[in-house]
Design an enzyme around this catalytic site. Sequence first.
Site, PDB file in Angstrom:
ATOM      1  N   GLU A 156     -93.450  66.523 -42.794  1.00 25.53           N
ATOM      2  CA  GLU A 156     -93.120  67.392 -43.909  1.00 25.53           C
ATOM      3  C   GLU A 156     -91.650  67.778 -43.784  1.00 25.53           C
ATOM      4  O   GLU A 156     -91.212  68.102 -42.678  1.00 25.53           O
ATOM      5  CB  GLU A 156     -93.968  68.670 -43.906  1.00 25.53           C
ATOM      6  N   GLY A 174     -92.344  76.704 -36.965  1.00 28.14           N
ATOM      7  CA  GLY A 174     -93.417  77.277 -36.147  1.00 28.14           C
ATOM      8  C   GLY A 174     -94.494  76.265 -35.820  1.00 28.14           C
ATOM      9  O   GLY A 174     -94.850  76.075 -34.660  1.00 28.14           O
ATOM     10  N   ALA A 175     -95.003  75.610 -36.847  1.00 25.55           N
ATOM     11  CA  ALA A 175     -96.091  74.663 -36.638  1.00 25.55           C
ATOM     12  C   ALA A 175     -96.306  73.846 -37.897  1.00 25.55           C
ATOM     13  O   ALA A 175     -95.754  74.155 -38.945  1.00 25.55           O
ATOM     14  CB  ALA A 175     -97.381  75.406 -36.287  1.00 25.55           C
ATOM     15  N   MET A 176     -97.143  72.808 -37.764  1.00 29.33           N
ATOM     16  CA  MET A 176     -97.360  71.902 -38.888  1.00 29.33           C
ATOM     17  C   MET A 176     -98.832  71.536 -39.006  1.00 29.33           C
ATOM     18  O   MET A 176     -99.470  71.179 -38.015  1.00 29.33           O
ATOM     19  CB  MET A 176     -96.489  70.652 -38.691  1.00 29.33           C
ATOM     20  N   ASN A 217    -100.700  69.079 -40.087  1.00 34.45           N
ATOM     21  CA  ASN A 217    -101.204  67.711 -40.209  1.00 34.45           C
ATOM     22  C   ASN A 217    -102.724  67.665 -40.097  1.00 34.45           C
ATOM     23  O   ASN A 217    -103.308  68.290 -39.227  1.00 34.45           O
ATOM     24  CB  ASN A 217    -100.618  66.828 -39.101  1.00 34.45           C
ATOM     25  N   GLU A 277    -102.014  77.589 -40.019  1.00 36.03           N
ATOM     26  CA  GLU A 277    -102.154  76.118 -40.048  1.00 36.03           C
ATOM     27  C   GLU A 277    -103.605  75.725 -40.297  1.00 36.03           C
ATOM     28  O   GLU A 277    -103.888  74.781 -41.031  1.00 36.03           O
ATOM     29  CB  GLU A 277    -101.643  75.487 -38.750  1.00 36.03           C
TER      30      GLU A 277
HETATM   31  N1  TRP Z   1     -95.939  73.368 -43.492  1.00 36.39           N
HETATM   32  C1  TRP Z   1     -95.461  74.044 -42.320  1.00 36.39           C
HETATM   33  C2  TRP Z   1     -96.088  75.412 -42.365  1.00 36.39           C
HETATM   34  O1  TRP Z   1     -95.676  76.288 -43.057  1.00 36.39           O
HETATM   35  C3  TRP Z   1     -93.986  74.188 -42.296  1.00 36.39           C
HETATM   36  C4  TRP Z   1     -93.235  73.189 -41.499  1.00 36.39           C
HETATM   37  C5  TRP Z   1     -93.428  72.866 -40.224  1.00 36.39           C
HETATM   38  C6  TRP Z   1     -92.098  72.466 -41.896  1.00 36.39           C
HETATM   39  N2  TRP Z   1     -92.471  71.981 -39.815  1.00 36.39           N
HETATM   40  C7  TRP Z   1     -91.674  71.726 -40.822  1.00 36.39           C
HETATM   41  C8  TRP Z   1     -91.402  72.375 -43.071  1.00 36.39           C
HETATM   42  C9  TRP Z   1     -90.555  70.918 -40.885  1.00 36.39           C
HETATM   43  C10 TRP Z   1     -90.301  71.560 -43.148  1.00 36.39           C
HETATM   44  C11 TRP Z   1     -89.879  70.842 -42.063  1.00 36.39           C
HETATM   45  O2  TRP Z   1     -97.082  75.635 -41.792  1.00 36.39           O
HETATM   46 ZN    ZN Z   2     -97.560  76.732 -44.160  1.00 35.38          ZN
END
Ligand code: TRP
Ligand code: ZN
Length: 862
Positions: free
Chosen positions: A121, A260-262, A264, A297
């Site tokens: 992302e 912070g986190a992602m 997936n 998440e």
């Molecule tokens: N979707 C993630 C969240 O809000 C955000 C995020 C994590 C993100 N890593 C990133 C956005 C890198 C842009 C680039 O939980």
């Molecule tokens: Zn988010």
Amino acid sequence: MSTKPQAKYLKDYTPPSHHVESIELTFELSPNETLVTARSVWVANSDTATALSLDGVDLDLVELTVDGVAVDSYELNENKLNLSELPTRFRLEIKTKIDPANNTSLEGLYQSAGAFCTQCEAEGFRKITYFLDRPDVLTVYTVKVIASQNIPYLLSNGNKIEEGQLSDGRHFATWHDPYRKPSYLFALVAGDFDVLKDTFKTRSGRDVELALFVDKGNLPKAPHAMNSLKAAMAWDETRFSLEYDLDIYMIVAVDFFNMGAMENKGLNIFNSACVLANQETATDRDYHTIESIVGHEYFHNWTGNRITCRDWFQLSLKEGLTVFRDQEFSSDLGSRGLNRIDAVNAMRMHQFAEDEGPMAHPIRPEKVIEMNNFYTVTVYNKGAEVIRMLHSLLGEDGFQKGMLLYVERHDGQAATCDDFVAAMSDANNVDLSQFKLWYSQHGTTTLKATTTYDEQSRRYSLTLTQRPPKNNASQPPLLIPVAIQLLDRNGNDIALSNASNVANNVLQLSDYEQTFEFENIQNEPVIVLLEDFSSPVKVQFEQCLEDKLHILKFARSDYSRWEAMQQIFTQAVVEAVNSESRDLDSRIVDACKSLLEKPVGDLALLSELLVLPNFETLASQFDTTPVDALVEIIDCFEQQLAEKLKPYWSTVYANLMENHALNAEGVGVRSLQNTSLYYLAKVSDAEIDAWLEKAAVSVNMTTKLGALRAMVGASHSLLEESMTRFDGQWRHDLLVMDKWFAMQAMRRDENAIARLKSLFTHPCFDKSNPNRVRALIGSFARANVRHFHRIDGQGYQILGDLLLELNDINPQNASRMLTPFMSWKRFDGQRAEQMKSQLQRLADLPNLSDDLFEKVEKALAG
Ligand code: TRP
Ligand code: ZN
């Protein structure tokens, strides 16, 4: 710059030319030469679509076949692979080579301290293979990961369907994710970890395997994140009736991560700072942050993954809603009042500033150059406030009805903000067309209020006016939910009944000006206006100190009690800026005194009541920030609270028993201890010195850091040795050293600049690690007003120098770190000029990244 980066517009959205039936990815991992094979099946969305334009960045194209035949008539440029004369349905096979070890952007496939991991992302998948890298292209992924035997864990989304050895000594694992997803939710991790395992039984009785992967040796710091995950899964079932859908849920903690986190699908990747905690290394705030991010998440699995975004302009569809959900999660599990205070602080400290600066944008932006620049407090936090307003207009039941319809209609789809509001509107049979303006307006609206009371008729009337933002003067009236409470002289709640038949306590302001009348009010009431911050606006309302103190005592909303105290302090500071006087009103000191006399109830909340508003919040009261006056006045007021209430702080501190519990009670005790010690350090004596020394060597990190923070605030003589001791104790733990870096960066003495510069060469510091950079330079720019905003410009120079380097190393991080310069126009001439010249240095770079370009250009325009 070779070519000026191009902007994209929401109004130009067009559906994709093709859809993808399925994709099989094979990764042959190697640090410098990873080979990616992508086999996919494409179908044109119309008979006339014979051309396909795929995204791809920093890729080495090795092989390209369509239906098994090598293609040579393609067109390749810096970020596109253009194919033409395609059949309506075809198999595409693409081999690309990438270099994870040298990928310092932390986007695409990269190595974090040896482990392979991905961040896709918003637009990182195009750094892995050529694809339609946009959220409205969903497909089913099967992923084979091949690596050498010394990398034991090979992970991707979904369920593991096969694993084994290859004849060349490598091994592999194949994963299949049955849920269609966009490319930004793809993930791969390969490395050696310790694993914390657990299980969760869903409401409908399915068993879900939970696995948390952390660096070797970190297992003792994993349980809190695991407990948070289980709590989040249970909460989403009870409050939102949403259940998890795969058989396994994995979280991997990595040290190098931009955010912070992602979320997936089935394989969250986390910044290790948002996972690892034990009492010795993490503060109570860290525990809270971890719980909320793990929740965030997890909640994305429905709001983001099952229902994703049609295009990136719709980002708030998933982020605003998911932040709202994580805020509610934290509030249901902990203190609603404290969580609301946190949320409002984020709005006032950061979002209001963004809304007034050159990057001001609606929660659904209309024009974007670099998408990474729009993961903002506006999209996230103001986006959550907009969802919260819907919630207060519709009530919990109405909101949940809307959610149900939203999921029913859009599960498996890529949706828009309009779709969401339509579901809320249809489910409740209400017209939300005016409300939708919140999605397209930028800037902060001001709410003005005046009241009158007529003793004869016993009628109380409230006139509300909305004034459009300065940078958005033609804004039509918004629908503003204004929650209120009326208190009588004894502090009792007055039941509301009014001519405009308001069912609950939420007034709906829909015109520029409206008057609300309340009948049968026996005496002039005290009004709690914008209870719980019911909409993200600035308030202009003259209310006397006595009324505010009445609210502090009696309001039913803890948030509003805190807010009253903040207003009292803010007004005192503003008055001091405009006069010679530096004396804190004795009624304010007395109010603090009476709070300290009976330290009962939630001590964490009590502690928040006794803290002055921060610099950013105070600065937002002025067109031009009076830096020196604010620094001086904040110091001066804190000193007076310390001196005048010294015996009270001392008694409170001495009477609070050391409490190492992680529950709300323990958190409250530590919070009030730390606030007391913060003031006491400013009036230190032998006894207080002993308290500080003892706290500084506590095994509890909240207590330890509280002592250091107190010493920093007072430039205390014990600080230097305490910092040295801390460094000696914690060099092996970089996340703990981040706290030390942050503390060093906040020191106020005259050696601050030299010290900061020397810390760049500290063995634990690393410019390519975003956590380190944020700890040292982020804290300096945000929390060391005195030195960052030095009139000689040395503070700005340090940030400017760093940004030049980060532009090459990690543009996304550079762009986040740039933010303090964005509000240069809010500072006096000399400071403004110096900030501007730092921006100009960046603008002059021959290889300025898109991320920085977009912000620098906006900042320097006009
Ligand atoms: N979707 C993630 C969240 O809000 C955000 C995020 C994590 C993100 N890593 C990133 C956005 C890198 C842009 C680039 O939980
Ligand atoms: Zn988010």
